[in-house]
Design a protein around this motif. Sequence first.
Motif, PDB file in Angstrom:
ATOM      1  N   LEU A  46      62.960   3.755  21.572  1.00 32.36           N
ATOM      2  CA  LEU A  46      63.060   3.545  23.021  1.00 32.36           C
ATOM      3  C   LEU A  46      63.436   4.837  23.748  1.00 32.36           C
ATOM      4  N   ALA A  47      64.303   5.636  23.145  1.00 31.37           N
ATOM      5  CA  ALA A  47      64.671   6.913  23.760  1.00 31.37           C
ATOM      6  C   ALA A  47      63.448   7.819  23.873  1.00 31.37           C
ATOM      7  N   LEU A  48      62.634   7.851  22.839  1.00 31.60           N
ATOM      8  CA  LEU A  48      61.407   8.645  22.892  1.00 31.60           C
ATOM      9  C   LEU A  48      60.462   8.115  23.964  1.00 31.60           C
ATOM     10  N   PHE A  49      60.327   6.802  24.034  1.00 36.69           N
ATOM     11  CA  PHE A  49      59.449   6.212  25.045  1.00 36.69           C
ATOM     12  C   PHE A  49      59.927   6.554  26.453  1.00 36.69           C
ATOM     13  N   PHE A  50      61.205   6.270  26.727  1.00 36.73           N
ATOM     14  CA  PHE A  50      61.712   6.520  28.077  1.00 36.73           C
ATOM     15  C   PHE A  50      61.761   8.007  28.409  1.00 36.73           C
ATOM     16  N   GLY A  51      62.088   8.831  27.439  1.00 35.86           N
ATOM     17  CA  GLY A  51      62.195  10.264  27.695  1.00 35.86           C
ATOM     18  C   GLY A  51      60.862  10.964  27.826  1.00 35.86           C
ATOM     19  N   ILE A  52      59.934  10.653  26.923  1.00 36.63           N
ATOM     20  CA  ILE A  52      58.663  11.388  26.900  1.00 36.63           C
ATOM     21  C   ILE A  52      57.573  10.666  27.687  1.00 36.63           C
ATOM     22  N   ALA A  53      57.335   9.398  27.375  1.00 37.65           N
ATOM     23  CA  ALA A  53      56.213   8.691  27.988  1.00 37.65           C
ATOM     24  C   ALA A  53      56.489   8.255  29.420  1.00 37.65           C
ATOM     25  N   SER A  54      57.738   8.039  29.768  1.00 39.05           N
ATOM     26  CA  SER A  54      58.046   7.512  31.089  1.00 39.05           C
ATOM     27  C   SER A  54      58.662   8.554  32.027  1.00 39.05           C
ATOM     28  N   ALA A  55      59.709   9.229  31.591  1.00 38.70           N
ATOM     29  CA  ALA A  55      60.405  10.178  32.478  1.00 38.70           C
ATOM     30  C   ALA A  55      59.646  11.484  32.649  1.00 38.70           C
ATOM     31  N   LEU A  56      59.105  12.020  31.582  1.00 38.13           N
ATOM     32  CA  LEU A  56      58.455  13.331  31.633  1.00 38.13           C
ATOM     33  C   LEU A  56      57.312  13.407  32.652  1.00 38.13           C
ATOM     34  N   PRO A  57      56.398  12.428  32.705  1.00 39.49           N
ATOM     35  CA  PRO A  57      55.345  12.506  33.722  1.00 39.49           C
ATOM     36  C   PRO A  57      55.892  12.533  35.151  1.00 39.49           C
ATOM     37  N   LYS A  58      56.988  11.828  35.379  1.00 41.72           N
ATOM     38  CA  LYS A  58      57.594  11.821  36.711  1.00 41.72           C
ATOM     39  C   LYS A  58      58.270  13.158  37.008  1.00 41.72           C
ATOM     40  N   LEU A  59      59.008  13.670  36.039  1.00 41.27           N
ATOM     41  CA  LEU A  59      59.733  14.924  36.252  1.00 41.27           C
ATOM     42  C   LEU A  59      58.804  16.126  36.331  1.00 41.27           C
ATOM     43  N   LEU A  60      57.635  16.036  35.706  1.00 38.30           N
ATOM     44  CA  LEU A  60      56.644  17.105  35.794  1.00 38.30           C
ATOM     45  C   LEU A  60      55.679  16.889  36.958  1.00 38.30           C
ATOM     46  N   ALA A  61      55.885  15.806  37.698  1.00 33.51           N
ATOM     47  CA  ALA A  61      55.055  15.450  38.849  1.00 33.51           C
ATOM     48  C   ALA A  61      53.571  15.404  38.480  1.00 33.51           C
ATOM     49  N   LEU A  62      53.282  14.767  37.352  1.00 35.35           N
ATOM     50  CA  LEU A  62      51.880  14.610  36.963  1.00 35.35           C
ATOM     51  C   LEU A  62      51.163  13.756  38.015  1.00 35.35           C
ATOM     52  N   PRO A  63      49.901  14.049  38.287  1.00 38.03           N
ATOM     53  CA  PRO A  63      49.176  13.366  39.374  1.00 38.03           C
ATOM     54  C   PRO A  63      49.224  11.842  39.309  1.00 38.03           C
ATOM     55  N   ALA A  64      49.117  11.261  38.128  1.00 38.67           N
ATOM     56  CA  ALA A  64      49.133   9.797  38.021  1.00 38.67           C
ATOM     57  C   ALA A  64      50.465   9.222  38.508  1.00 38.67           C
ATOM     58  N   ALA A  65      51.559   9.853  38.135  1.00 36.95           N
ATOM     59  CA  ALA A  65      52.882   9.367  38.562  1.00 36.95           C
ATOM     60  C   ALA A  65      53.081   9.607  40.052  1.00 36.95           C
TER      61      ALA A  65
END
Length: 166
Positions: A46-65
């Motif tokens: 769960l930590a990997l999911f929330f940290g990499i798959a969920s938080a990272l796209p938001k913190l990197l401002a990826l276009p989809a997020a």
Amino acid sequence: MRRTTNAVTAAAVTVGAEGPRPVLAESETARGRRARIALRGLQVLLALFFGIASALPKLLALPAAAEIFDEMGWGSTGMYLVGALELAGAIGLLIAPLQSAAAVGLSGLMIGAFVVQLTELNGENAATPLILLVPLALIAWARREQNVELVRRVGAGAGVGEGEGE
């Protein structure tokens, strides 16, 4: 007949440094160890999911997020805030005194995500936050004793500066 009784007794009891113990206690210990390992594995997953798959796209401002948060009217501020909270929760799942509190916090985020999915995003992925609530609730419950330790540490930290300057 006496030999049979002795053989059964010897098989049902082991003798260690602490004295005689039922064999059942050893299997319960092994079962408990396996359960702790499985719970820890779930926390890491769960930590990997929330940290990499969920938080990272938001913190990197990826276009989809960014697109989703703009569509909701939350903009980049909301996106970064949610990403930071997810990352904090992911890290908390890996730190012993914070695991239960992190699971509770992430559960709150998942309830909010469910509501947002239903109201703002037409319920497209509404099941995902509900599915994630199950293991988060399990972690929060299984690690609930850590809350006492966390409160003790926070209380001790608050009292560190008392009495200075008097």
